[in-house]
Design an enzyme around this catalytic site. Sequence first.
Site, PDB file in Angstrom:
ATOM      1  CG  ASP A  87      -6.621   1.489  -2.300  1.00  0.00           C
ATOM      2  OD1 ASP A  87      -6.660   2.028  -1.177  1.00  0.00           O
ATOM      3  OD2 ASP A  87      -5.577   1.020  -2.797  1.00  0.00           O
ATOM      4  CE  LYS A  95      -2.884   2.807  -2.135  1.00  0.00           C
ATOM      5  NZ  LYS A  95      -2.917   1.372  -2.380  1.00  0.00           N
TER       6      LYS A  95
HETATM    7  N1  LIG Z   1      -5.752  -1.901   0.104  1.00  0.00           N
HETATM    8  C1  LIG Z   1      -4.562  -1.189  -0.182  1.00  0.00           C
HETATM    9  C2  LIG Z   1      -3.757  -1.038   1.077  1.00  0.00           C
HETATM   10  C3  LIG Z   1      -2.704  -0.033   0.938  1.00  0.00           C
HETATM   11  O1  LIG Z   1      -2.932   1.122   0.617  1.00  0.00           O
HETATM   12  C4  LIG Z   1      -3.721  -1.912  -1.209  1.00  0.00           C
HETATM   13  O2  LIG Z   1      -4.032  -3.077  -1.453  1.00  0.00           O
HETATM   14  O3  LIG Z   1      -2.782  -1.327  -1.777  1.00  0.00           O
END
Ligand SMILES: N[C@@H](CC=O)C(=O)O
Length: 365
Positions: free
Chosen positions: A223, A227
Amino acid sequence: MATTTNQVFIAVIGAGGVGKCFLSQLSALATRRPTPKLNLCYISSSKKAVFNSDYSVGFENALQELASSSKSPLSLPQVADYLAAAPSKAVLVDNTSSQDVADAYPLFLSRGISIVTPNKKAFSGSYKLWQDIFTAASTSGAKVYHESSVGAGLPVISTLKDLVDTGDEVTKIEGVFSGTMSFLFNSFAPVEGAGGQWSAEVKKAKELGYTEPDPRDDLNGLDVARKLTILARLAGLPVESPTSFPVQSLIPKELETVSTGDEFLEKLPQFDSQMEETKLAAEKQGKVVRFVGSIDIATKGVKVGLETFDKSHPIAALKGSDNIISFYTKRYGSNPLIIQGAGAGGEVTAMGVTGDLIKVLSQIA
Ligand SMILES: N[C@@H](CC=O)C(=O)O
Ligand SMILES: NC(=O)C1=CN([C@@H]2O[C@H](COP(=O)(O)OP(=O)(O)OC[C@H]3O[C@@H](n4cnc5c(N)ncnc54)[C@H](OP(=O)(O)O)[C@@H]3O)[C@@H](O)[C@H]2O)C=CC1
Ligand code: NA
């Protein structure tokens, strides 16, 4: 229904933690701002949908209607046909984390349908998908906004775009980019006090709506890698994918092959000692451990993983699900532009989506 330019049709795919908050913010927006008139015309989860031939679903009971609907979702090309035939401009709001929906963005955009979304998959998938999305948007004039794909509602993407568009030179971006990881380390390894049990904090993060639908997508570092891929691309580095640079996973080796997120959560307590060791090693140096990421533009270096910090460091002192993101640029010199605040949670994420929708409305209606 008669054609009029003073209304906009909105389709919402995904009605989970973020989707539900978005619907309530959308309903309030429609009441607060009568022009352009906002018409909810489609809503779906993965199994059910609500839509009709006069494009009017109605905000008030949308979620109840969805829960009791016997209609299956339309296929994505059918949703595109439905929206392209709407009596006025249409916006697709993707509140899923689905790669299939993300892969269909070029189709929607090429048909003049604007998109707002917190879904990271389209912008951090293959570099070709990224190019196809922005080519389709610039060709058709449809808009695409994804503020909540990084730092939830925090103005991270808009700030980076402004820095780049106004001619500043971004040299480095670094910080804490995950609300889940921030919450986990702030509560498991706090600056003061003993802290909770790792696996119990992971369960809490899921209950609070911070994690991805499958929490392994947070714990494996992907995740955050997604980003950073998005930010790097916006800053001018054509990063190929979120797996094209070093990413540290916090998934215990023994659990790498479990088949579901639920089974993973059930077995995680057996491996709490692994994270305890990491925490103790940092404590022995008088430090705390945190999960961070960075992009160095000059060296094209992108990395994601654990680092230790002095207890007085701003990253060590974060609270709750806070993100902290520092932009080092030519103009800002050695004192970076810093953005800090909640980086996960339904309401703050939906706020970024609703804010994006308002930007789109101001351009298309
Ligand atoms: N799972 C992600 C949600 C937001 O992007 C996080 O914990 O940052
Ligand atoms: N939660 C947060 O704090 C943040 C989330 N985001 C992003 O927001 C998005 C939504 O997250 P969140 O609301 O927490 O996730 P949830 O799991 O709570 O909700 C996801 C929703 O999407 C639906 N869905 C999944 N696949 C499809 C599909 N192919 N077609 C239609 N509907 C589908 C699910 O339906 P069903 O219920 O039937 O499974 C569910 O309604 C994700 O992309 C996430 O990365 C971004 C920033 C912060
Ligand atoms: Na954001």
